[in-house]
Design an enzyme around this catalytic site. Structure first.
Site, PDB file in Angstrom:
ATOM      1  CG  ASN A  10      -1.753   1.217   1.372  1.00  0.00           C
ATOM      2  OD1 ASN A  10      -1.890   1.994   0.421  1.00  0.00           O
ATOM      3  ND2 ASN A  10      -2.340   1.413   2.542  1.00  0.00           N
ATOM      4  CD1 TRP A  11       3.357   1.274  -3.082  1.00  0.00           C
ATOM      5  CD2 TRP A  11       2.977   2.450  -4.953  1.00  0.00           C
ATOM      6  NE1 TRP A  11       3.925   0.591  -4.136  1.00  0.00           N
ATOM      7  CE2 TRP A  11       3.708   1.291  -5.296  1.00  0.00           C
ATOM      8  CE3 TRP A  11       2.632   3.338  -5.965  1.00  0.00           C
ATOM      9  CZ2 TRP A  11       4.088   1.009  -6.614  1.00  0.00           C
ATOM     10  CZ3 TRP A  11       3.006   3.069  -7.272  1.00  0.00           C
ATOM     11  CH2 TRP A  11       3.730   1.909  -7.588  1.00  0.00           C
ATOM     12  CE  LYS A  12       0.233   3.324   4.860  1.00  0.00           C
ATOM     13  NZ  LYS A  12       0.078   3.412   6.289  1.00  0.00           N
ATOM     14  CG  HIS A  96      -5.951   1.729   5.362  1.00  0.00           C
ATOM     15  ND1 HIS A  96      -5.411   2.694   6.168  1.00  0.00           N
ATOM     16  CD2 HIS A  96      -4.966   0.823   5.112  1.00  0.00           C
ATOM     17  CE1 HIS A  96      -4.137   2.390   6.398  1.00  0.00           C
ATOM     18  NE2 HIS A  96      -3.846   1.267   5.766  1.00  0.00           N
ATOM     19  CD  GLU A  98      -2.872   5.388   6.920  1.00  0.00           C
ATOM     20  OE1 GLU A  98      -2.940   5.452   5.678  1.00  0.00           O
ATOM     21  OE2 GLU A  98      -1.920   4.832   7.523  1.00  0.00           O
ATOM     22  CD  GLU A 168      -3.732  -2.846   7.406  1.00  0.00           C
ATOM     23  OE1 GLU A 168      -2.579  -2.983   6.988  1.00  0.00           O
ATOM     24  OE2 GLU A 168      -4.456  -1.891   7.085  1.00  0.00           O
ATOM     25  N   GLY A 174       2.311   1.897  10.732  1.00  0.00           N
ATOM     26  CA  GLY A 174       3.253   3.001  10.570  1.00  0.00           C
ATOM     27  C   GLY A 174       3.996   3.370  11.852  1.00  0.00           C
ATOM     28  CB  SER A 214       5.213  -2.082  11.800  1.00  0.00           C
ATOM     29  OG  SER A 214       4.781  -0.767  12.078  1.00  0.00           O
TER      30      SER A 214
END
Ligand code: PEP
Length: 254
Positions: A10-12, A96, A98, A168, A174, A214
């Site tokens: 996942n490049w975000k 997700h 975020e 997650e 992160g 992570s």
């Protein structure tokens, strides 16, 4: 059922267009013929078409990071599942952490997106996980159960069969604090048992449950050795193609 590991990067909101094009070229070459893993990447919306075209025939899936719950309409700045499907994506992340915790997405919005994804034949990867205070208060299972129940509300069994889940824990995303392999396995088992109760043994056994939080080349193998961990959703460590490929290799050789 023995499952081929499914590893997603996942490049975000990272990588420039030039970097994305170069990444995909290298990934294609490095994975060429390596087999034994399912692999996907989640680029920014604006690069999706380019990345989908470049990865055609490579076996690497392109995954959207998000969709809106409506197929079209006056939703300035949003992108619909139908558009995502049209440019060549086969999966989308939904819920997700975020999206839930930075953008305030609720379980009912997540559920609406799930239904929309299935309606255009885009496979949703439903992301669920508890916050640190919820874990400390012993609420991990109730939080995960609620996110599952609400996220999958009124979704038919034929669609549940195609679902992918990513566990997650929010406190691990992160932060450099990975869940221990045992912690990950324990929650994955809880998720699988919850699905078994609601949808039956076959669907539960076939279900892919990925771990995210992570993950890096040093912990990927140990996480993948857990019986309930069927794949990994990798954020930061997927931004360099070499590190992502290393994770794929470690996952493959568990
Ligand atoms: C993620 O974005 O889903 C994620 C797990 O990020 P990271 O690997 O950086 O924790």
């Amino acid at each position: 059922m023995i499952k081929v590991p499914f590893i997603i990067g996942n490049w975000k909101m990272n990588l420039s267009f030039t970097e994305a094009v170069e990444y995909v070229k290298v990934l294609r070459n490095k994975l060429n013929g390596s087999g034994k893993t399912l692999c996907g990447i989640c680029p920014s919306y604006v690069f999706l078409k380019e990345v989908c075209d470049s990865l055609k025939g490579s076996g690497v899936s392109v995954v959207a990071q998000n969709i809106h719950s409506e197929i079209r309409g006056a939703y300035t700045g949003e992108v619909s599942a139908a558009m995502i499907k049209e440019v060549g994506c086969s999966y989308t992340l939904i819920g997700h952490s975020e999206r839930r915790h930075v953008f305030g997405e609720t379980d009912s919005f997540v559920n609406a997106k799930m239904k929309t994804a299935f309606s255009v034949d885009l496979t949703p990867i439903l992301c669920i996980g508890e916050k640190l205070d919820e874990r400390t208060d012993g609420k991990t299972e109730s939080v995960v159960r609620q996110q599952l129940k609400e996220g999958l509300r009124e979704i038919g069994i034929d669609q549940i069969k195609k679902l992918v889940i990513a566990y997650e824990p929010v406190w691990a995303i992160g932060t450099g604090k990975t869940a221990s392999p045992e912690q990950a396995n324990e929650v994955h088992l809880f998720i699988r048992n919850t699905i078994k109760k609601d949808y039956g043994e076959t669907i539960a056994n076939d279900l892919y449950i990925l771990y995210g939080g992570s993950v890096n080349p040093d912990n990927a193998r140990e996480l993948m050795m857990q019986p309930e961990v069927n794949g990994l959703l990798v954020g930061g460590a997927s931004l360099k193609v070499e590190s992502f490929v290393e994770i794929i290799d470690r996952a493959k050789n568990q």
